[in-house]
Design a protein around this motif. Structure first.
Motif, PDB file in Angstrom:
ATOM      1  N   ASP A  18      31.325  32.246  21.574  1.00 60.41           N
ATOM      2  CA  ASP A  18      32.658  32.570  21.051  1.00 60.41           C
ATOM      3  C   ASP A  18      33.451  33.398  22.059  1.00 60.41           C
ATOM      4  N   MET A  19      32.768  34.286  22.772  1.00 56.24           N
ATOM      5  CA  MET A  19      33.449  35.048  23.814  1.00 56.24           C
ATOM      6  C   MET A  19      33.909  34.126  24.930  1.00 56.24           C
ATOM      7  N   LYS A  20      33.100  33.128  25.254  1.00 53.27           N
ATOM      8  CA  LYS A  20      33.478  32.196  26.309  1.00 53.27           C
ATOM      9  C   LYS A  20      34.690  31.359  25.901  1.00 53.27           C
ATOM     10  N   VAL A  21      34.782  31.033  24.622  1.00 46.51           N
ATOM     11  CA  VAL A  21      35.953  30.296  24.121  1.00 46.51           C
ATOM     12  C   VAL A  21      37.204  31.159  24.269  1.00 46.51           C
ATOM     13  N   PHE A  22      37.084  32.427  23.910  1.00 47.09           N
ATOM     14  CA  PHE A  22      38.213  33.363  24.040  1.00 47.09           C
ATOM     15  C   PHE A  22      38.665  33.444  25.498  1.00 47.09           C
ATOM     16  N   VAL A  23      37.718  33.598  26.407  1.00 42.85           N
ATOM     17  CA  VAL A  23      38.033  33.722  27.834  1.00 42.85           C
ATOM     18  C   VAL A  23      38.664  32.437  28.356  1.00 42.85           C
ATOM     19  N   ALA A  24      38.116  31.286  27.970  1.00 43.98           N
ATOM     20  CA  ALA A  24      38.644  30.001  28.429  1.00 43.98           C
ATOM     21  C   ALA A  24      40.098  29.816  27.996  1.00 43.98           C
ATOM     22  N   LYS A  25      40.414  30.246  26.782  1.00 44.34           N
ATOM     23  CA  LYS A  25      41.794  30.139  26.287  1.00 44.34           C
ATOM     24  C   LYS A  25      42.731  31.011  27.108  1.00 44.34           C
ATOM     25  N   ARG A  26      42.287  32.220  27.445  1.00 42.84           N
ATOM     26  CA  ARG A  26      43.126  33.104  28.239  1.00 42.84           C
ATOM     27  C   ARG A  26      43.336  32.560  29.658  1.00 42.84           C
ATOM     28  N   ILE A  27      42.290  31.983  30.228  1.00 39.80           N
ATOM     29  CA  ILE A  27      42.417  31.400  31.564  1.00 39.80           C
ATOM     30  C   ILE A  27      43.408  30.235  31.538  1.00 39.80           C
ATOM     31  N   ALA A  31      38.112  40.693  16.753  1.00 38.36           N
ATOM     32  CA  ALA A  31      36.983  39.752  16.781  1.00 38.36           C
ATOM     33  C   ALA A  31      36.261  39.822  18.119  1.00 38.36           C
ATOM     34  N   LEU A  32      37.023  39.980  19.214  1.00 37.50           N
ATOM     35  CA  LEU A  32      36.419  40.103  20.544  1.00 37.50           C
ATOM     36  C   LEU A  32      35.539  41.343  20.614  1.00 37.50           C
ATOM     37  N   MET A  33      36.009  42.451  20.018  1.00 41.12           N
ATOM     38  CA  MET A  33      35.226  43.682  20.024  1.00 41.12           C
ATOM     39  C   MET A  33      33.939  43.540  19.207  1.00 41.12           C
ATOM     40  N   VAL A  34      34.030  42.843  18.092  1.00 37.08           N
ATOM     41  CA  VAL A  34      32.833  42.589  17.284  1.00 37.08           C
ATOM     42  C   VAL A  34      31.834  41.757  18.087  1.00 37.08           C
ATOM     43  N   MET A  35      32.321  40.743  18.801  1.00 32.26           N
ATOM     44  CA  MET A  35      31.446  39.892  19.607  1.00 32.26           C
ATOM     45  C   MET A  35      30.782  40.690  20.731  1.00 32.26           C
ATOM     46  N   THR A  36      31.555  41.569  21.362  1.00 32.65           N
ATOM     47  CA  THR A  36      30.996  42.400  22.436  1.00 32.65           C
ATOM     48  C   THR A  36      29.908  43.309  21.894  1.00 32.65           C
ATOM     49  N   ASN A  37      30.180  43.920  20.748  1.00 33.41           N
ATOM     50  CA  ASN A  37      29.196  44.789  20.116  1.00 33.41           C
ATOM     51  C   ASN A  37      27.944  44.010  19.736  1.00 33.41           C
ATOM     52  N   GLN A  38      28.129  42.799  19.216  1.00 34.70           N
ATOM     53  CA  GLN A  38      26.989  41.957  18.825  1.00 34.70           C
ATOM     54  C   GLN A  38      26.151  41.564  20.034  1.00 34.70           C
ATOM     55  N   PHE A  39      26.813  41.358  21.168  1.00 32.96           N
ATOM     56  CA  PHE A  39      26.087  40.980  22.378  1.00 32.96           C
ATOM     57  C   PHE A  39      25.080  42.070  22.755  1.00 32.96           C
ATOM     58  N   ARG A  63      23.868  44.432  20.873  1.00 37.07           N
ATOM     59  CA  ARG A  63      22.850  44.556  19.831  1.00 37.07           C
ATOM     60  C   ARG A  63      21.804  43.449  19.978  1.00 37.07           C
ATOM     61  N   ALA A  64      22.285  42.231  20.239  1.00 38.74           N
ATOM     62  CA  ALA A  64      21.358  41.094  20.391  1.00 38.74           C
ATOM     63  C   ALA A  64      20.425  41.288  21.583  1.00 38.74           C
ATOM     64  N   MET A  65      20.957  41.856  22.684  1.00 41.95           N
ATOM     65  CA  MET A  65      20.150  42.054  23.879  1.00 41.95           C
ATOM     66  C   MET A  65      19.141  43.195  23.723  1.00 41.95           C
ATOM     67  N   SER A  66      19.292  43.984  22.654  1.00 38.59           N
ATOM     68  CA  SER A  66      18.394  45.126  22.449  1.00 38.59           C
ATOM     69  C   SER A  66      17.432  44.924  21.290  1.00 38.59           C
ATOM     70  N   THR A  67      17.431  43.734  20.695  1.00 42.87           N
ATOM     71  CA  THR A  67      16.523  43.456  19.585  1.00 42.87           C
ATOM     72  C   THR A  67      15.087  43.291  20.081  1.00 42.87           C
ATOM     73  N   SER A  68      14.158  43.379  19.155  1.00 44.03           N
ATOM     74  CA  SER A  68      12.747  43.156  19.492  1.00 44.03           C
ATOM     75  C   SER A  68      12.554  41.747  20.020  1.00 44.03           C
ATOM     76  N   TRP A  69      13.265  40.787  19.430  1.00 41.32           N
ATOM     77  CA  TRP A  69      13.123  39.392  19.859  1.00 41.32           C
ATOM     78  C   TRP A  69      13.550  39.238  21.318  1.00 41.32           C
ATOM     79  N   ALA A  70      14.661  39.857  21.703  1.00 36.71           N
ATOM     80  CA  ALA A  70      15.133  39.745  23.085  1.00 36.71           C
ATOM     81  C   ALA A  70      14.107  40.318  24.050  1.00 36.71           C
ATOM     82  N   GLN A  71      13.485  41.441  23.689  1.00 40.44           N
ATOM     83  CA  GLN A  71      12.484  42.048  24.562  1.00 40.44           C
ATOM     84  C   GLN A  71      11.254  41.153  24.691  1.00 40.44           C
ATOM     85  N   ILE A  72      10.832  40.546  23.596  1.00 37.64           N
ATOM     86  CA  ILE A  72       9.689  39.623  23.642  1.00 37.64           C
ATOM     87  C   ILE A  72      10.034  38.424  24.519  1.00 37.64           C
TER      88      ILE A  72
END
Length: 494
Positions: free
Chosen positions: A243-252, A201-209, A211-220
Motif C-alpha cells: 500500500d505504501m508503494k501504491v501511494f509512492v507510485a501515485k506521487r511519482i 493512512a500513510l502514517m498508519v502504514m509506516t507504523n505498521q511496517f 511493528r511488523a519488522m519487530s514481531t516474533s515472526w519477523a525475527q524467526i
C-alpha cells in the motif's frame, strides 16, 4: 498416520536438498578464520543458543561468554557479531570500506528487492547515495530553508498540543505527522494537513511496517528464511509495503505529469530529471524501481525513528520532572517565552542539547543496526572474514558501553556534560550508526528534535497521569526496532 509419515519424509527430503545446495557455500565460509562462538549444529546452526523471538537478548547473553566479537550461525549462515564501542568503531569506522556492504534482512526483501540506496551495494549504492546527498542539499537540507520548514511544522505541532486543552492524549501519531511532514515536503514538495485521510493512512502504514519488522515472526523468518521459503505461501505472512508503494507510485506519476526540468520542486523531480539525462544508458541506476525504493527509504527512515525518539523523550521528561524543569529554565533564559526557537540557540543551551542526546541514547530505537556485510575478504582482529559475511553491529551495546558513559544504564544528561556544565561530544553516540553507512538524515533529525522539543517545552509543562514510579519505559515491542510503550500525558500551558 500414513499422511503424517509422508509429510515427515517430504520435510526430510527438503532439508537434505537444502543441505546439498548450501554445502559448497559452507565450505567457502570455513576457509575463513572466523571469531569463536557457540558450536553450530548441522542445518539449524545455533538454534539452541539463540531464541528466535528474542534475538538481541540472546546475542547479549552470548557476549558474556565469548566477548565483544564472536560468530553465530543463523541456520547455516555465519554472522559476525560486534559488541561495544571499540569493536564497532574498529569495524565500521577504522575499516569502513571493508564493512560498507549491506545485506537485506529477509523480512525486508519483498519490499525492496535490492533496489534503492538502503539495501544495495557496489555501484548502485554509490551512485544513488551520492545523488541523494546532492539532491537533498538542493531541496534545502542542511540550509536555512529547511530550518524554516521545521519551525513552521513546529507551530502546527504546537497547535495540536493546544487543541488537547490539558486533557490526556496519546502523542504517537501527533509526532509521526510532524516528522513525516518534513520528509514529505522534501520528497513530494508539500506538507499535508494533519486531517488529510491519505496522509493519516500513510502514517498508519509506516507504523505498521516497523511493528511488523519487530514481531516474533519477523525475527524467526530473518534467521531461518532459507528453509522457511520452501514452505508454499510463506511470503503471505511477510509485510511487503504494497500500500505504501501504491501511494509512492501515485506521487511519482503526479510529478511526471507536471514536471518542469528547469524548476525542480522536490527530490522526485531531481530524480526524474536525472532519469531523462541517462535514458539512453542501458546500465543506468536511475530507473523507476530505484526511485520508488529510495522514496520508501526516505519516508520510512525520515518519519518513524524521529517520532519514536520523541515519544520516548517525552515519556522520560514526565518520569524525570527535575530534568524537564532544568530544560524549562534554560529555554526561558536563552530563548524566552515569545521568540520562536532557532537552531543557533543550540550553542547556548548545553543542558537541553545533552538531554536530547541522552533521549536518543536511551531510546535506542535501532538496537542491532541495519545488517552490514563485508565486501571483500577482510582481516579483522587477527581473524579472516570471508567476503559476503553478514555483520551485526549491536548499536545498543555501544550506546550503553560502561567504558564510554558515566551512567550507561540510567537516564542521565550528565553523560553529555563536562565538569563545567558544557556540552561534551561522545564517540559512542551512534544512534544513526557509523562509517560509510551512517544515516544520511542524521543532521536533519537532530535539527528536528531540537526545534520540536524546545518549541513544545517553551509553551507547555508535561505531566503524567500516573505516579512517576509506575511509568514503565519498557518497549512494547523489541526486535529489529524498539517500539515505545503506549502512554498518555497532559500538556499544561506555562
Amino acid at each position: 498416520m500414513e499422511w503424517t509419515g509422508t509429510l515427515i519424509l517430504l520435510l526430510l527430503a527438503v532439508f537434505i536438498f537444502c543441505h546439498l545446495l548450501i554445502s559448497p557455500k559452507r565450505k567457502q565460509w570455513h576457509k575463513g578464520r572466523l571469531p569463536p562462538g557457540p558450536t553450530p549444529l548441522p542445518l539449524i546452526g545455533n538454534f539452541l543458543q539463540i531464541k528466535p523471538t528474542e534475538t538481541f537478548k540472546s546475542l547479549l547473553k552470548l557476549r558474556e561468554k565469548y566477548g565483544p566479537v564472536f560468530t553465530v550461525y543463523f541456520g547455516t549462515r555465519p554472522v559476525l557479531v560486534l559488541c561495544g564501542h571499540q569493536a564497532v568503531k574498529e569495524a565500521l569506522v577504522d575499516q569502513a570500506e571493508e564493512f560498507s556492504g549491506r545485506t537485506t534482512m529477509p523480512s525486508w526483501e519483498p519490499s525492496f528487492k535490492g533496489y534503492g540506496m538502503g539495501f544495495s551495494n557496489g555501484q548502485r549504492w554509490k551512485e544513488l547515495r551520492r545523488f541523494t546527498y546532492t539532491a537533498l542539499r538542493n531541496v534545502g537540507v542542511g540550509k536555512k530553508s529547511i530550518e524554516e520548514r521545521i519551525q513552521e511544522e513546529a507551530q502546527f505541532l504546537l497547535e495540536e498540543f493546544r487543541n488537547t486543552k490539558e486533557k490526556p492524549f496519546d502523542p504517537t501519531f501527533i509526532f509521526s505527522w510532524a516528522f513525516a511532514n518534513i520528509i514529505c515536503s522534501i520528497t513530494f514538495g508539500n506538507r499535508f494537513d494533519y486531517e488529510d485521510k491519505e496522509f493519516q493512512a500513510l502514517m498508519v502504514m509506516t507504523n505498521q511496517f516497523f511493528r511488523a519488522m519487530s514481531t516474533s515472526w519477523a525475527q524467526i523468518y530473518n534467521i531461518y528464511a532459507n528453509y522457511l521459503n520452501y514452505i508454499p505461501g510463506i511470503y503471505n505472512n511477510i509485510y511487503d509495503c504494497k500500500d505504501m508503494k501504491v501511494f509512492v507510485a501515485k506521487r511519482i506519476k503526479k510529478n511526471q505529469e507536471t514536471l518542469d526540468p528547469n524548476f525542480p520542486r522536490d527530490y522526485i523531480d531531481y530524480f526524474l530529471i536525472q532519469m531523462e539525462k541517462e535514458k539512453d544508458n542501458p546500465s543506468s541506476e536511475f530507473i523507476i524501481k530505484n526511485l520508488e525504493a529510495n522514496v520508501l527509504n526516505l519516508i520510512i527512515g525520515g518519519a518513524e525513528p524521529g517520532s519514536s525518539t520523541s515519544r520516548y523523550g517525552f515519556l522520560l521528561l514526565i518520569k524525570y520532572p527535575e530534568v524537564q524543569a532544568k530544560v524549562h529554565e534554560e529555554i526561558d533564559r536563552v530563548i524566552g517565552r515569545n521568540r520562536v526557537p532557532n537552531i543557533e540557540d543550540r550553542r547556548q543551551m548545553p543542558y537541553t542539547e545533552a538531554v536530547i542526546h541522552e533521549v536518543q541514547r536511551c531510546s535506542d530505537v535501532l538496537p542491532m543496526d541495519l545488517i552490514h556485510m563485508v565486501i571483500c575478504d577482510t582481516e579483522f582482529r587477527g581473524y579472516h572474514i570471508p567476503k559476503g559475511t553478514t555483520v551485526y553491529p549491536l548499536l545498543s551495546t555501544v550506546l550503553h558501553d560502561p567504558t564510554m558513559f558515566k551512567s550507561p544504564n540510567a537516564f542521565n544528561p550528565e553523560n553529555f556534560l563536562d565538569e563545567n556544565g558544557r556540552f561534551k561530544k561522545n564517540d559512542a553516540f551512534v544512534p544513526f550508526s557509523a562509517g560509510k553507512r551512517i544515516c544520511l538524515g542524521e543532521g536533519l533529525t537532530r535539527m528536528e528534535l531540537f526545534l520540536f522539543f524546545t518549541t513544545i517545552l517553551q509553551n507547555f509543562q508535561l505531566k503524567s497521569l500516573i505516579s512517576l514510579e509506575d511509568i514503565d519505559l519498557t518497549p512494547q515491542m523489541s526486535g529489529f526496532y524498539n517500539i515505545p510503550p503506549f502512554y498518555q500525558l497532559c500538556a499544561i500551558p506555562r
